[in-house]
Write a protein that holds these residues in place. Structure first.
Motif, PDB file in Angstrom:
ATOM      1  N   VAL A 131       5.525   2.426   2.543  1.00  0.00           N
ATOM      2  CA  VAL A 131       4.539   3.160   1.536  1.00  0.00           C
ATOM      3  C   VAL A 131       5.208   3.150   0.274  1.00  0.00           C
ATOM      4  CG1 VAL A 131       3.183   4.918   0.875  1.00  0.00           C
ATOM      5  CG2 VAL A 131       3.379   4.578   3.260  1.00  0.00           C
ATOM      6  N   ARG A 132       4.509   2.510  -0.648  1.00  0.00           N
ATOM      7  CA  ARG A 132       4.823   2.204  -2.087  1.00  0.00           C
ATOM      8  C   ARG A 132       4.022   2.450  -3.208  1.00  0.00           C
ATOM      9  NH1 ARG A 132       4.036  -2.918  -4.479  1.00  0.00           N
ATOM     10  NH2 ARG A 132       2.681  -4.127  -3.046  1.00  0.00           N
ATOM     11  N   HIS A 133       4.346   3.110  -4.258  1.00  0.00           N
ATOM     12  CA  HIS A 133       3.630   3.194  -5.411  1.00  0.00           C
ATOM     13  C   HIS A 133       3.940   2.356  -6.711  1.00  0.00           C
ATOM     14  CE1 HIS A 133       3.440   6.917  -3.404  1.00  0.00           C
ATOM     15  NE2 HIS A 133       2.219   7.223  -4.124  1.00  0.00           N
ATOM     16  N   PHE A 134       2.815   1.765  -7.283  1.00  0.00           N
ATOM     17  CA  PHE A 134       2.915   0.571  -8.240  1.00  0.00           C
ATOM     18  C   PHE A 134       2.091   0.515  -9.227  1.00  0.00           C
ATOM     19  CE2 PHE A 134       0.206  -0.989  -5.111  1.00  0.00           C
ATOM     20  CZ  PHE A 134      -0.656  -1.806  -5.792  1.00  0.00           C
ATOM     21  N   VAL A 135       2.344  -0.134 -10.294  1.00  0.00           N
ATOM     22  CA  VAL A 135       1.331  -0.293 -11.546  1.00  0.00           C
ATOM     23  C   VAL A 135       0.841  -2.028 -11.414  1.00  0.00           C
ATOM     24  CG1 VAL A 135       0.953  -0.530 -13.952  1.00  0.00           C
ATOM     25  CG2 VAL A 135       2.481   1.214 -13.183  1.00  0.00           C
TER      26      VAL A 135
ATOM     27  N   VAL B  91      -0.251   0.892   1.418  1.00  0.00           N
ATOM     28  CA  VAL B  91       0.255   1.286   2.711  1.00  0.00           C
ATOM     29  C   VAL B  91       0.203   0.098   3.547  1.00  0.00           C
ATOM     30  CG1 VAL B  91      -0.063   2.478   4.857  1.00  0.00           C
ATOM     31  CG2 VAL B  91      -0.740   3.370   2.874  1.00  0.00           C
ATOM     32  N   SER B  92       1.658  -0.447   3.904  1.00  0.00           N
ATOM     33  CA  SER B  92       1.809  -1.698   4.563  1.00  0.00           C
ATOM     34  C   SER B  92       2.164  -1.242   6.061  1.00  0.00           C
ATOM     35  CB  SER B  92       2.965  -2.315   4.145  1.00  0.00           C
ATOM     36  OG  SER B  92       2.858  -2.672   2.923  1.00  0.00           O
ATOM     37  N   SER B  93       1.326  -1.885   6.917  1.00  0.00           N
ATOM     38  CA  SER B  93       1.333  -1.817   8.194  1.00  0.00           C
ATOM     39  C   SER B  93       1.313  -3.196   9.099  1.00  0.00           C
ATOM     40  CB  SER B  93      -0.033  -0.845   8.892  1.00  0.00           C
ATOM     41  OG  SER B  93       0.068   0.319   7.948  1.00  0.00           O
ATOM     42  N   ILE B  94       1.802  -2.970  10.435  1.00  0.00           N
ATOM     43  CA  ILE B  94       1.591  -3.977  11.684  1.00  0.00           C
ATOM     44  C   ILE B  94       0.528  -3.313  12.570  1.00  0.00           C
ATOM     45  CG2 ILE B  94       2.582  -5.001  13.563  1.00  0.00           C
ATOM     46  CD1 ILE B  94       5.093  -5.202  12.329  1.00  0.00           C
TER      47      ILE B  94
ATOM     48  N   TYR C  26      -4.632  -0.996  -0.377  1.00  0.00           N
ATOM     49  CA  TYR C  26      -4.318  -0.564  -1.830  1.00  0.00           C
ATOM     50  C   TYR C  26      -5.509   0.411  -2.109  1.00  0.00           C
ATOM     51  CZ  TYR C  26      -1.649  -4.820  -1.739  1.00  0.00           C
ATOM     52  OH  TYR C  26      -0.820  -6.116  -1.462  1.00  0.00           O
ATOM     53  N   ALA C  27      -5.070   1.604  -2.741  1.00  0.00           N
ATOM     54  CA  ALA C  27      -6.072   2.522  -3.119  1.00  0.00           C
ATOM     55  C   ALA C  27      -5.377   3.312  -4.424  1.00  0.00           C
ATOM     56  CB  ALA C  27      -6.427   3.601  -2.264  1.00  0.00           C
TER      57      ALA C  27
END
Length: 246
Positions: free
Chosen positions: A104-108, A128-131, A148-149
């Protein structure tokens, strides 16, 4: 019928798979009609249709208007074929493929990413990155999905972990009273990178399918965006077009 602790349609699908496998409904024969299955299992027509969709996804049956549901195989085929025409269909897919969160990462959002996914350049988001794993096949890796949200919805991240069989867009919709009304979908071929192939137990450089879905509310405003990559042997998207009779 065994397995009634499962979701009803999944239990019906499992029972039909068993019946087909044991020869009650041989290859080439027709399954009972929807109404007959409703009476047999004491469930709604919606539940029966969802169960049949699961069998279609396994390549075991085909459906033809005014003909019925024909048995095509006595056991589930490898991979996954899904006929999707509504948000409800996407929900059914989510319920059979479990999210195993990797990051899980936050970004601009930069300009390139925003343009590709339909986000706002300079907007604050989380990913949120998932397999996704197939719950019916020993949790075998099935695809990689990035959802992405907007950062404003980050409170649903714990829910995404607690409810791995629900769409993240649906979790956002429930938490923030935003109903998913439209899903825009874009499909294109890609080559699997070494890292992605390793995660999905696929061959590096093999062809895959990249599917971007934009989930929108009644006003057309974006709720979430998902980007999923499937190895080409694990997913077939089936669509049916009919003539406009107006």
């Amino acid at each position: 019928m065994e397995g009634m602790n499962q979701k009803r349609y999944a239990a019906v699908a499992k029972d039909l798979i068993d019946e087909i496998g044991h020869g009650r409904y041989p290859v080439g024969s027709l399954l009972p009609t929807e109404f007959e299955l409703c009476a047999l299992y004491q469930v709604s027509r919606h539940t029966v249709r969802a169960a049949i969709e699961q069998l279609q996804g396994h390549g075991m049956v085909s459906r033809r208007k005014r003909v019925g549901t024909r048995v095509e195989a006595s056991s589930p085929k490898s991979g996954y074929s899904q006929s999707m025409a509504s948000v409800a269909d996407l929900v059914h897919v989510a319920e059979t493929h479990i999210r195993d969160i990797q990051d899980v990462r936050h970004f601009v959002a930069d300009i390139a990413l925003a343009k590709r996914l339909g986000l706002e350049p300079g907007g604050h988001y989380f990913c949120v990155s998932s397999i996704k794993v197939n719950d019916d096949e020993g949790h075998a890796p099935f695809c990689w999905t990035d959802v992405y949200a907007e950062k404003a919805y980050e409170q649903i991240i714990p829910d995404a972990k607690a409810h791995p069989d629900e769409l993240i867009a649906a979790l956002i919709g429930r938490a923030f009273s935003r109903h998913i009304d439209v899903v825009d979908q874009e499909v294109r071929p890609v080559q699997l990178s070494a890292d992605l192939a390793s995660c999905l137990k696929a061959q590096t450089g093999a062809l895959g399918l990249n599917i971007i879905r934009q989930y929108r509310d009644e006003a057309g405003a974006l709720i979430a965006v998902s980007e999923t990559v499937y190895p080409s042997d694990r997913f077939t998207l089936v669509m049916q077009m009919t003539r406009d009779r107006n």
